[in-house]
Scaffold this active site. Sequence first.
Site, PDB file in Angstrom:
ATOM      1  N   ARG A  75       8.268  54.702  36.190  1.00 42.35           N
ATOM      2  CA  ARG A  75       8.265  56.284  36.557  1.00 42.35           C
ATOM      3  C   ARG A  75       9.189  56.129  37.919  1.00 42.35           C
ATOM      4  O   ARG A  75       8.571  55.573  39.037  1.00 42.35           O
ATOM      5  CB  ARG A  75       6.749  56.679  36.646  1.00 42.35           C
ATOM      6  CG  ARG A  75       6.767  58.209  37.161  1.00 42.35           C
ATOM      7  CD  ARG A  75       6.984  59.141  36.206  1.00 42.35           C
ATOM      8  NE  ARG A  75       5.686  59.054  34.881  1.00 42.35           N
ATOM      9  CZ  ARG A  75       5.797  59.503  33.941  1.00 42.35           C
ATOM     10  NH1 ARG A  75       7.086  60.344  33.316  1.00 42.35           N
ATOM     11  NH2 ARG A  75       5.103  59.657  32.946  1.00 42.35           N
ATOM     12  N   ARG A  76      10.041  56.990  38.008  1.00 43.75           N
ATOM     13  CA  ARG A  76      10.887  57.053  39.201  1.00 43.75           C
ATOM     14  C   ARG A  76       9.947  57.346  40.555  1.00 43.75           C
ATOM     15  O   ARG A  76      10.310  56.720  41.598  1.00 43.75           O
ATOM     16  CB  ARG A  76      11.936  58.094  39.327  1.00 43.75           C
ATOM     17  CG  ARG A  76      13.053  57.354  38.069  1.00 43.75           C
ATOM     18  CD  ARG A  76      14.394  58.044  38.389  1.00 43.75           C
ATOM     19  NE  ARG A  76      15.267  57.475  37.704  1.00 43.75           N
ATOM     20  CZ  ARG A  76      16.563  57.694  37.290  1.00 43.75           C
ATOM     21  NH1 ARG A  76      17.066  58.974  37.617  1.00 43.75           N
ATOM     22  NH2 ARG A  76      17.359  57.087  36.441  1.00 43.75           N
ATOM     23  N   GLU A 107       9.793  55.812  25.873  1.00 46.23           N
ATOM     24  CA  GLU A 107      10.326  54.196  26.169  1.00 46.23           C
ATOM     25  C   GLU A 107       9.030  53.340  25.654  1.00 46.23           C
ATOM     26  O   GLU A 107       9.346  52.108  24.921  1.00 46.23           O
ATOM     27  CB  GLU A 107      10.595  53.768  27.409  1.00 46.23           C
ATOM     28  CG  GLU A 107      12.065  54.476  28.246  1.00 46.23           C
ATOM     29  CD  GLU A 107      12.258  54.330  29.400  1.00 46.23           C
ATOM     30  OE1 GLU A 107      11.677  53.732  30.040  1.00 46.23           O
ATOM     31  OE2 GLU A 107      13.391  55.037  29.691  1.00 46.23           O
TER      32      GLU A 107
END
Length: 156
Positions: A21-22, A91
């Site tokens: 997660r960015r 993903e």
Amino acid sequence: MENTHSDPELPGQYDIFISYRREGGAAEARLIRSALQERGSRVFLDVENLRSGYFDESLLRHIENTPNFLVILSPHSLDNCAREVDWLRREISCALKLKKNILPVLLPGFQFPQELPADIRDLPRHQAVDYSHIYFAAMIARILENLRREAQPEEI
């Protein structure tokens, strides 16, 4: 998965796909990628390795063609996974469906939610590695010990 858009990258080009997660996992993703590359692994990281074209098809194709799926889990990183369109969920779901060698890396403070959507419910069952800034080299060694090499048959 059908290739409907040209992608110059070859199947099997990477050993490890890093998912994260960015917000909360980007720096650790880059550090882990660098350390694994220094030790000879070919590592896919979206911000470094995605080329032109449809990013969604390309991401899923790279998961399909990469034997190891390393997912970096920061505190609350799975909170948005209730939404089917969430990319981290997509993903993880793809990797689980394709039976990839999944290795969660748990950042300090991460806890699995009480409930996860059905398509990613098995994620907590995978052997995880705790992220350690202090014992970083030992953590990288542990990750490397758990990698599946493409040429090796799956263990039963």
